[in-house]
Write a protein that holds these residues in place. Structure first.
Motif, PDB file in Angstrom:
ATOM      1  N   GLU A 233       1.241 -57.589 147.790  1.00  0.00           N
ATOM      2  CA  GLU A 233       0.850 -58.470 146.686  1.00  0.00           C
ATOM      3  C   GLU A 233       1.699 -58.192 145.454  1.00  0.00           C
ATOM      4  O   GLU A 233       2.067 -59.112 144.712  1.00  0.00           O
ATOM      5  CB  GLU A 233      -0.637 -58.277 146.365  1.00  0.00           C
ATOM      6  CG  GLU A 233      -1.580 -58.911 147.373  1.00  0.00           C
ATOM      7  CD  GLU A 233      -1.450 -60.438 147.421  1.00  0.00           C
ATOM      8  OE1 GLU A 233      -1.233 -61.048 146.361  1.00  0.00           O
ATOM      9  OE2 GLU A 233      -1.547 -60.991 148.530  1.00  0.00           O
ATOM     10  N   GLU A 234       2.014 -56.928 145.230  1.00  0.00           N
ATOM     11  CA  GLU A 234       2.817 -56.568 144.065  1.00  0.00           C
ATOM     12  C   GLU A 234       4.203 -57.179 144.132  1.00  0.00           C
ATOM     13  O   GLU A 234       4.727 -57.687 143.134  1.00  0.00           O
ATOM     14  CB  GLU A 234       2.913 -55.047 143.970  1.00  0.00           C
ATOM     15  CG  GLU A 234       3.469 -54.556 142.662  1.00  0.00           C
ATOM     16  CD  GLU A 234       3.266 -53.066 142.475  1.00  0.00           C
ATOM     17  OE1 GLU A 234       3.917 -52.517 141.586  1.00  0.00           O
ATOM     18  OE2 GLU A 234       2.453 -52.470 143.210  1.00  0.00           O
ATOM     19  N   ASN A 235       4.822 -57.155 145.315  1.00  0.00           N
ATOM     20  CA  ASN A 235       6.153 -57.734 145.447  1.00  0.00           C
ATOM     21  C   ASN A 235       6.116 -59.258 145.511  1.00  0.00           C
ATOM     22  O   ASN A 235       7.091 -59.916 145.131  1.00  0.00           O
ATOM     23  CB  ASN A 235       6.861 -57.161 146.676  1.00  0.00           C
ATOM     24  CG  ASN A 235       7.419 -55.780 146.405  1.00  0.00           C
ATOM     25  OD1 ASN A 235       7.990 -55.518 145.343  1.00  0.00           O
ATOM     26  ND2 ASN A 235       7.259 -54.862 147.351  1.00  0.00           N
ATOM     27  N   LEU A 236       5.005 -59.827 145.967  1.00  0.00           N
ATOM     28  CA  LEU A 236       4.874 -61.288 145.925  1.00  0.00           C
ATOM     29  C   LEU A 236       4.950 -61.798 144.492  1.00  0.00           C
ATOM     30  O   LEU A 236       5.469 -62.891 144.230  1.00  0.00           O
ATOM     31  CB  LEU A 236       3.551 -61.726 146.566  1.00  0.00           C
ATOM     32  CG  LEU A 236       3.501 -61.745 148.094  1.00  0.00           C
ATOM     33  CD1 LEU A 236       2.061 -61.956 148.565  1.00  0.00           C
ATOM     34  CD2 LEU A 236       4.390 -62.858 148.650  1.00  0.00           C
ATOM     35  N   LYS A 237       4.418 -61.015 143.560  1.00  0.00           N
ATOM     36  CA  LYS A 237       4.434 -61.416 142.146  1.00  0.00           C
ATOM     37  C   LYS A 237       5.841 -61.422 141.563  1.00  0.00           C
ATOM     38  O   LYS A 237       6.075 -61.998 140.499  1.00  0.00           O
ATOM     39  CB  LYS A 237       3.538 -60.476 141.333  1.00  0.00           C
ATOM     40  CG  LYS A 237       2.063 -60.570 141.690  1.00  0.00           C
ATOM     41  CD  LYS A 237       1.252 -59.533 140.925  1.00  0.00           C
ATOM     42  CE  LYS A 237      -0.217 -59.564 141.342  1.00  0.00           C
ATOM     43  NZ  LYS A 237      -1.005 -58.489 140.665  1.00  0.00           N
ATOM     44  N   ARG A 238       6.774 -60.780 142.257  1.00  0.00           N
ATOM     45  CA  ARG A 238       8.157 -60.732 141.763  1.00  0.00           C
ATOM     46  C   ARG A 238       8.955 -61.966 142.196  1.00  0.00           C
ATOM     47  O   ARG A 238      10.111 -62.127 141.807  1.00  0.00           O
ATOM     48  CB  ARG A 238       8.852 -59.469 142.285  1.00  0.00           C
ATOM     49  CG  ARG A 238       8.169 -58.173 141.881  1.00  0.00           C
ATOM     50  CD  ARG A 238       8.815 -56.975 142.553  1.00  0.00           C
ATOM     51  NE  ARG A 238       7.969 -55.796 142.458  1.00  0.00           N
ATOM     52  CZ  ARG A 238       8.060 -54.875 141.500  1.00  0.00           C
ATOM     53  NH1 ARG A 238       8.985 -54.987 140.585  1.00  0.00           N
ATOM     54  NH2 ARG A 238       7.233 -53.844 141.473  1.00  0.00           N
ATOM     55  N   ILE A 239       8.364 -62.809 143.022  1.00  0.00           N
ATOM     56  CA  ILE A 239       9.078 -63.966 143.565  1.00  0.00           C
ATOM     57  C   ILE A 239       8.986 -65.159 142.621  1.00  0.00           C
ATOM     58  O   ILE A 239       7.925 -65.479 142.091  1.00  0.00           O
ATOM     59  CB  ILE A 239       8.517 -64.353 144.948  1.00  0.00           C
ATOM     60  CG1 ILE A 239       8.861 -63.278 145.987  1.00  0.00           C
ATOM     61  CG2 ILE A 239       9.064 -65.705 145.402  1.00  0.00           C
ATOM     62  CD1 ILE A 239       8.311 -63.562 147.364  1.00  0.00           C
ATOM     63  N   GLU A 240      10.108 -65.804 142.432  1.00  0.00           N
ATOM     64  CA  GLU A 240      10.170 -67.070 141.693  1.00  0.00           C
ATOM     65  C   GLU A 240      10.872 -68.081 142.595  1.00  0.00           C
ATOM     66  O   GLU A 240      11.992 -67.833 143.053  1.00  0.00           O
ATOM     67  CB  GLU A 240      10.949 -66.906 140.398  1.00  0.00           C
ATOM     68  CG  GLU A 240      10.937 -68.118 139.498  1.00  0.00           C
ATOM     69  CD  GLU A 240       9.640 -68.259 138.708  1.00  0.00           C
ATOM     70  OE1 GLU A 240       9.113 -69.389 138.639  1.00  0.00           O
ATOM     71  OE2 GLU A 240       9.161 -67.237 138.172  1.00  0.00           O
ATOM     72  N   ILE A 241      10.216 -69.191 142.895  1.00  0.00           N
ATOM     73  CA  ILE A 241      10.823 -70.231 143.719  1.00  0.00           C
ATOM     74  C   ILE A 241      11.586 -71.187 142.816  1.00  0.00           C
ATOM     75  O   ILE A 241      11.021 -71.751 141.874  1.00  0.00           O
ATOM     76  CB  ILE A 241       9.757 -70.984 144.541  1.00  0.00           C
ATOM     77  CG1 ILE A 241       9.087 -70.026 145.531  1.00  0.00           C
ATOM     78  CG2 ILE A 241      10.392 -72.154 145.289  1.00  0.00           C
ATOM     79  CD1 ILE A 241       7.982 -70.656 146.342  1.00  0.00           C
ATOM     80  N   ILE A 242      12.864 -71.372 143.101  1.00  0.00           N
ATOM     81  CA  ILE A 242      13.724 -72.241 142.299  1.00  0.00           C
ATOM     82  C   ILE A 242      13.952 -73.534 143.072  1.00  0.00           C
ATOM     83  O   ILE A 242      14.828 -73.623 143.937  1.00  0.00           O
ATOM     84  CB  ILE A 242      15.069 -71.554 141.973  1.00  0.00           C
ATOM     85  CG1 ILE A 242      14.843 -70.165 141.374  1.00  0.00           C
ATOM     86  CG2 ILE A 242      15.897 -72.433 141.039  1.00  0.00           C
ATOM     87  CD1 ILE A 242      14.095 -70.153 140.065  1.00  0.00           C
ATOM     88  N   SER A 243      13.137 -74.532 142.795  1.00  0.00           N
ATOM     89  CA  SER A 243      13.262 -75.811 143.507  1.00  0.00           C
ATOM     90  C   SER A 243      14.449 -76.610 143.018  1.00  0.00           C
ATOM     91  O   SER A 243      15.059 -77.377 143.772  1.00  0.00           O
ATOM     92  CB  SER A 243      11.973 -76.625 143.345  1.00  0.00           C
ATOM     93  OG  SER A 243      10.878 -75.933 143.910  1.00  0.00           O
ATOM     94  N   HIS A 244      14.801 -76.459 141.743  1.00  0.00           N
ATOM     95  CA  HIS A 244      15.943 -77.158 141.140  1.00  0.00           C
ATOM     96  C   HIS A 244      16.970 -76.096 140.759  1.00  0.00           C
ATOM     97  O   HIS A 244      16.796 -75.369 139.780  1.00  0.00           O
ATOM     98  CB  HIS A 244      15.472 -77.941 139.915  1.00  0.00           C
ATOM     99  CG  HIS A 244      16.541 -78.769 139.270  1.00  0.00           C
ATOM    100  ND1 HIS A 244      17.291 -79.698 139.957  1.00  0.00           N
ATOM    101  CD2 HIS A 244      16.983 -78.795 137.976  1.00  0.00           C
ATOM    102  CE1 HIS A 244      18.148 -80.273 139.134  1.00  0.00           C
ATOM    103  NE2 HIS A 244      17.980 -79.745 137.929  1.00  0.00           N
ATOM    104  N   THR A 245      18.035 -75.988 141.555  1.00  0.00           N
ATOM    105  CA  THR A 245      18.977 -74.876 141.423  1.00  0.00           C
ATOM    106  C   THR A 245      19.499 -74.646 140.007  1.00  0.00           C
ATOM    107  O   THR A 245      19.585 -73.488 139.566  1.00  0.00           O
ATOM    108  CB  THR A 245      20.156 -75.061 142.404  1.00  0.00           C
ATOM    109  OG1 THR A 245      19.640 -75.145 143.738  1.00  0.00           O
ATOM    110  CG2 THR A 245      21.123 -73.894 142.327  1.00  0.00           C
ATOM    111  N   PRO A 246      19.855 -75.693 139.239  1.00  0.00           N
ATOM    112  CA  PRO A 246      20.353 -75.441 137.873  1.00  0.00           C
ATOM    113  C   PRO A 246      19.363 -74.706 136.978  1.00  0.00           C
ATOM    114  O   PRO A 246      19.758 -74.099 135.975  1.00  0.00           O
ATOM    115  CB  PRO A 246      20.628 -76.853 137.337  1.00  0.00           C
ATOM    116  CG  PRO A 246      20.922 -77.666 138.568  1.00  0.00           C
ATOM    117  CD  PRO A 246      20.000 -77.117 139.615  1.00  0.00           C
ATOM    118  N   ASP A 247      18.078 -74.720 137.341  1.00  0.00           N
ATOM    119  CA  ASP A 247      17.075 -74.009 136.536  1.00  0.00           C
ATOM    120  C   ASP A 247      17.312 -72.500 136.523  1.00  0.00           C
ATOM    121  O   ASP A 247      16.886 -71.821 135.591  1.00  0.00           O
ATOM    122  CB  ASP A 247      15.657 -74.283 137.078  1.00  0.00           C
ATOM    123  CG  ASP A 247      15.160 -75.670 136.739  1.00  0.00           C
ATOM    124  OD1 ASP A 247      15.817 -76.340 135.913  1.00  0.00           O
ATOM    125  OD2 ASP A 247      14.127 -76.077 137.302  1.00  0.00           O
TER     126      ASP A 247
END
Length: 400
Positions: A233-247
């Protein structure tokens, strides 16, 4: 102006943590026969373990000892390890199938006190697990993690004392992923991903600052279910999904740090990496599939008749063999379920001659040759990781 992110540079060591570091160091020095190797015996490195294990010193000591013994058995040691890793004989043959970041720590951010590397997901998972034994892939992941750690330790030696532990930031590219390949949590490649994730979470805690998933598949809900199989759970919180690559460079990281492929400004010009800094992999074909038992053929012998053993749930089976002077060992095994496997001298589990790995053999058997074990008693240890099912083991050990 700096880029604002949810995850900042790791905090400096607190006074309370300094006391805990001294305590865990004393425990390790007491329980490790040869003490703590100098490279990992630093306050910042031990701080990562304390934070990653939330101060559970008994668990730290146990896992740290296994990590050190496995690192030595794998040969992942030496001041020049980060430079020689990709040329090691157990690593180099498989690089053509893996998109490995070759950036080292060149993409460095003082603001984050972290460097960046890029990884591309498997594009042929069903073929991949026919090309690598589980231990082959784990050796690569183990060695790669150790290489990153050595880069971190070098950075920490040079930084000021008021900074916290160095970490790394990951751009994980999902562009080649077919999410339906990962629906079955019991498939061989899902298990391999799970085992790989366990290894770096157990032996390299708190090294990751942030994981940016780029080019995600459309079924985001399914993606999160898959991630929960692999990560705490701790490492899941480190994930950011970038749906729009330029973001990625507009909202999360400075443009100069991000490769151009992901909307930034950086272009790699140093081979063997591509413009993003990742080695170019080739497509796997049936001619690349692993061929078992070739170590017997190369030594001019037939595979001996195998032995069989039923290992009860959560139990261990240890097979011992005395190797005469001037002789070597050839071995192989298959197991009906997941097994924690290790090879060590005598009764000393801290004297590993093969790393302690969580293995599966549902696609390929495990096998190997031990050349430097003559005039020794060698122990093969198999621990059934299931708490419910008996492990059916078939194994062969030959002295040559």
């Amino acid at each position: 102006m700096g880029v604002k992110t949810e995850f900042r540079a790791s905090e400096p060591i607190s006074d309370q943590e300094k006391t805990q570091i001294n305590s865990v160091r004393a425990m390790l020095q007491e329980r490790l026969p040869n003490g703590i190797p100098d490279d990992v015996n630093t306050d910042l490195n031990l701080c990562r373990w304390l934070r990653g294990y939330h101060g559970d010193m008994e668990k730290i000591v146990k896992n740290f000892a296994t990590y050190l013994a496995s690192r030595k058995a794998a040969g992942f040691v030496g001041d020049d390890f980060a430079e020689k890793f990709f040329d090691l004989p157990d690593i180099e043959p498989f690089l053509q199938y893996i998109a490995s970041s070759r950036l080292q720590d060149r993409q460095w951010s003082d603001e984050h006190n972290a460097f960046l590397f890029v990884e591309r997901a498997w594009s042929q998972p069903k073929e991949f697990i026919k090309t690598f034994k589980t231990s082959d892939y784990l050796l690569h992941c183990f060695g790669y993690s150790e290489m990153l750690q050595q880069l971190i330790l070098r950075r920490e030696k040079k930084q000021s004392s008021d900074k916290g532990p160095v970490q790394f930031i990951v751009i994980f590219d999902l562009n080649t992923v077919n999410i339906t390949d990962y629906v079955n949590p019991m498939s061989g490649y899902m298990k391999l991903w799970q085992i790989r994730s366990e290894l770096w979470q157990d032996w390299y805690p708190e090294m990751v600052q942030r994981i940016y998933l780029t080019n995600p598949p459309r079924l985001l809900g399914l993606l999160w279910k898959v991630a929960r199989v692999f990560l705490s759970e701790e490492n899941l919180k480190r994930i950011e999904i970038i749906s729009h690559t330029p973001d990625l460079s507009a909202k999360f990281l400075p443009p100069w740090l991000v490769p151009k492929e992901y909307g930034g400004e950086f272009v790699n010009t140093i081979p063997p990496g591509d413009e993003t800094g990742v080695s170019i992999r080739r497509k796997i074909s049936p001619t690349d599939y692993y061929k078992p038992y070739q170590h017997y053929v190369k030594n001019g012998i037939d595979r001996p008749k195998p032995s069989h053993k039923d290992v009860s749930p959560a139990e261990k089976f240890v097979f011992k063999i005395q190797v005469p002077k001037g002789k070597k060992l050839l071995w192989d095994f298959t197991a009906s379920g997941e097994v924690q496997f290790a090879i060590y001298r005598g009764n000393n589990r801290n004297d590993l001659v093969f790393p302690s790995f969580h293995l599966i053999t549902n696609k390929l058997n495990e096998e190997g040759t031990l050349n430097d074990v003559s005039d020794s008693e060698i122990s093969f240890e198999f621990q059934n990781l299931s708490g419910y099912f008996t492990l059916k083991l078939e194994y062969t050990v030959a002295i040559l």
